[in-house]
Design an enzyme around this catalytic site. Structure first.
Site, PDB file in Angstrom:
ATOM      1  N   HIS A 214      52.045  96.106  80.460  1.00 14.62           N
ATOM      2  CA  HIS A 214      51.762  94.867  79.733  1.00 14.62           C
ATOM      3  C   HIS A 214      50.545  94.205  80.325  1.00 14.62           C
ATOM      4  CE1 HIS A 214      56.133  95.460  79.361  1.00 14.62           C
ATOM      5  NE2 HIS A 214      55.817  95.278  78.108  1.00 14.62           N
ATOM      6  N   GLY A 392      20.505 115.610  75.103  1.00 16.00           N
ATOM      7  CA  GLY A 392      20.248 115.425  76.531  1.00 16.00           C
ATOM      8  C   GLY A 392      20.828 116.489  77.437  1.00 16.00           C
ATOM      9  N   ASP A 393      21.307 117.587  76.857  1.00 17.22           N
ATOM     10  CA  ASP A 393      21.999 118.563  77.711  1.00 17.22           C
ATOM     11  C   ASP A 393      21.184 119.838  77.943  1.00 17.22           C
ATOM     12  OD1 ASP A 393      22.046 119.674  75.240  1.00 17.22           O
ATOM     13  OD2 ASP A 393      24.174 120.184  75.243  1.00 17.22           O
ATOM     14  N   GLY A 479      18.374 132.659  65.270  1.00  8.41           N
ATOM     15  CA  GLY A 479      18.217 131.225  65.046  1.00  8.41           C
ATOM     16  C   GLY A 479      17.685 130.883  63.669  1.00  8.41           C
TER      17      GLY A 479
END
Ligand code: ADP
Ligand code: MG
Length: 563
Positions: A214, A392-393, A479
């Site tokens: 709680h 960003g990887d 690709g």
């Protein structure tokens, strides 16, 4: 922070209306809460409850095999006795009622008064209070109820569904409570709808041990350890408090309090489960997820239910509540003895490499180590340029891929030739790197390997040129991109063309081709991406080079030094 509300004062009622509409095929709203549409055969009514803010507790646990009704109080506030009475009365099927809830003063009072009201009307009513929270008090019956609500409610719901009478449902509920223990930790407090600040705060890098549900902070604050250390703390503390006659089989809950993600919970389970097994327990039907929450609180708890012959069937029984569904039947079709076989390098399939090939293999081994070093050095920069329009990887992906390739190549048998090494390295790269570039790099290294013959007695520069072309062709085919699409091809294709066109020694040709690759990689700044993740953010990408092209040019440059 709770961000969606109308009038904060109406938050509970508003959300309950949506909830009941959603599950109107099996639930009905009554004053004060919800009930399950009654079963065809009357059974003991198990009424769960407490305040809101704990979903799936409590309304989400109503349904066949689980609770018969839930009383829904305001956020973190006990429902009134009148509401408890109303829900119990609506759910009663003439077989008696069990009221069950966590041990809190307000709930004890309101559910207690409601029980008296029901009894006065001749409805046999029992109370089962949940007291699983180890941290809240040394004396068992003084403890609060937290995630252990789930085990106790489930046991009684299953017992009632199995046709047990009121005495039995009550007894099994109390037995489950006596054999359930929980310890939780908080990482961040929760915020009430409409409030600007959380109910409590946990300092950065700290955790509150022994949380309540709680918005009560932990009993004490400690430095937040690694997931592994936290797992150990939870398991040790919970097991230390094992009930008498623990037996060898346990139900386990790793419970998320609200904003701790499922992935984090799985990670914790990775430590918890082996430790429990080491302690000699067999884990039965573990649950990892959000079962008893505290609004948007950050935190986790570990609950163990020590099973016995009576409790295990209740713990594993099917249930069909709004937020919790368990149906064992589909599992029966599964072959449990299946053994997953990992594709390993098959040493037998290695071609005997010629001395020349072994010489080349040595260079492949060196190059793979240097590529991994280079990617580690450039990780941050590559990540940065991937973040303008991508995710960003790219740096991370290239590090993972090149490291995986290096490790696999290092571990390859000594007799492996260059083709075998590229095959092994490429496969590892593709498996570990993730991302678009990872699969392209990995698969294309494997493709290039096919053009190299480990048994050949000598190798000409043309063989290398040919392997580069195959590498590039594979990237194009896989690709589906072309020159100018702002991908790694904008470095690789000019490189392959220049390499083929150059005359002079291989190292001169390579140096010339590298310049072409670097130039076109830089020029990708002016291009708009036509492929991959960056395409929808084309405008943001303008003015920044393509990360895949930059890393490609860097690696080609490095390989030149190795020739
Ligand atoms: P992801 O885009 O999946 O996050 P990375 O960030 O590792 O993967 O790699 C991004 C790079 O992948 C891009 O900069 C681009 O060079 C390359 N790339 C993306 N899609 C393609 C494609 N279809 N063909 C060739 N290269 C691509
Ligand atoms: Mg990326």
């Amino acid at each position: 922070m709770t961000k969606l509300y109308n009038d904060p004062a109406d938050f509970c009622d508003d959300q309950l209306e949506g909830f009941v509409d959603l599950y109107s095929d099996r639930l009905a709203q009554v004053p004060g809460g919800v009930i399950s549409l009654p079963p065809k055969t009357p059974q003991v009514a198990v009424i769960v409850g407490g305040g809101s803010g704990h979903y799936p507790a409590f309304a989400g646990l109503v349904g066949p095999g689980f609770a018969s009704g839930a009383v829904v109080g305001n956020i973190f506030t006990s429902p009134s006795a009148a509401h408890v009475y109303s829900v119990a009365k609506a759910a009663d099927q003439g077989k008696g009622v069990v009221l069950t809830f966590g041990n809190y003063a307000g709930d004890n009072m309101n559910f207690g008064i409601a029980a008296k009201m029901l009894q006065a009307e001749g409805i046999d009513t029992r109370i089962v209070v949940v007291t699983d929270d180890i941290a809240s008090a040394p004396e068992f019956d003084q403890r609060r109820g937290i995630a252990g609500d789930f085990t106790v409610f489930k046991a009684m719901g299953a017992a009632a569904a199995a046709g047990k009478d009121l005495d039995e449902v009550e007894r099994l509920g109390n037995l489950t409570n006596q054999r359930t223990r929980t310890l939780g930790v908080a990482f961040a407090g929760c915020t009430m709808p409409g409030a600007d600040t959380p109910l409590f705060e946990v300092k950065h890098g700290q955790m509150g041990v022994g949380l309540g549900i709680h918005g009560e902070p932990g009993i004490r604050d400690e430095a937040r350890p690694s997931a592994q250390e936290l797992g150990k703390l939870l398991v040790k503390t919970v097991l230390k408090d094992a009930p008498e006659n623990p037996g060898g089989r346990i139900g386990v809950i790793v419970n998320g309090l609200g904003t701790t993600k499922y992935e984090e919970l799985f990670l914790l389970y990775r430590t918890v489960a082996p430790m429990l097994r080491e302690a000699g327990y067999e884990i039965v039907d573990p649950e990892v997820g959000e079962l008893v929450t505290s609004l948007d609180m950050g935190g986790v708890s570990l609950t163990v239910l020590w099973l016995d012959d009576e409790l295990e069937p209740l713990w594993t029984a099917d249930a069909y509540a709004a937020a919790y569904r368990k149906q064992k039947a589909p599992l029966e079709s599964i072959d449990k003895n299946y053994e997953v076989s990992a594709a390993a390098i098959d040493e037998e399939s290695l071609v005997e490499a010629s001395p020349a090939a072994l010489d080349l293999a040595k260079r492949v081994r060196q190059a793979s180590a240097r590529v991994a070093d280079l990617m580690r050095e450039q990780e941050t920069y590559l990540g940065e340029i991937d973040s303008f329009a991508g995710d960003g990887d790219h740096g991370r992906g290239m590090v993972r891929g090149s490291e995986a390739a290096q490790t696999a190549i290092d571990g390859a048998p000594e007799k492996a030739g260059p083709a075998a090494l590229l095959r092994i390295g490429g496969r590892a790269w593709a498996m570990q790197a993730g991302g678009t570039s990872g699969v392209l790099w990995g698969a294309s290294l494997e493709a290039a390997a096919q053009k190299i013959d480990d048994a050949a007695e000598d190798f000409a520069p043309e063989d290398l040129v040919q392997a580069v072309r195959t590498f590039a062709d594979s990237m194009v085919t896989l690709g589906g991109a072309k020159l100018g699409d702002k991908t790694l091809l904008d470095a690789l294709l000019p490189f392959a063309d220049a390499l083929e066109a150059a005359d002079g020694s291989l190292s001169e040709a390579w140096a010339e081709a590298t310049q072409a690759a670097q130039k076109s990689a830089e020029e990708t700044s002016e291009l708009r991406p036509q492929k991959g993740r960056a395409r929808p953010l084309a405008e943001k990408s303008l003015g920044h080079p393509d990360p895949g092209a930059i890393s490609m040019a860097m690696i080609l440059d490095l390989l030149g030094e190795n020739l």
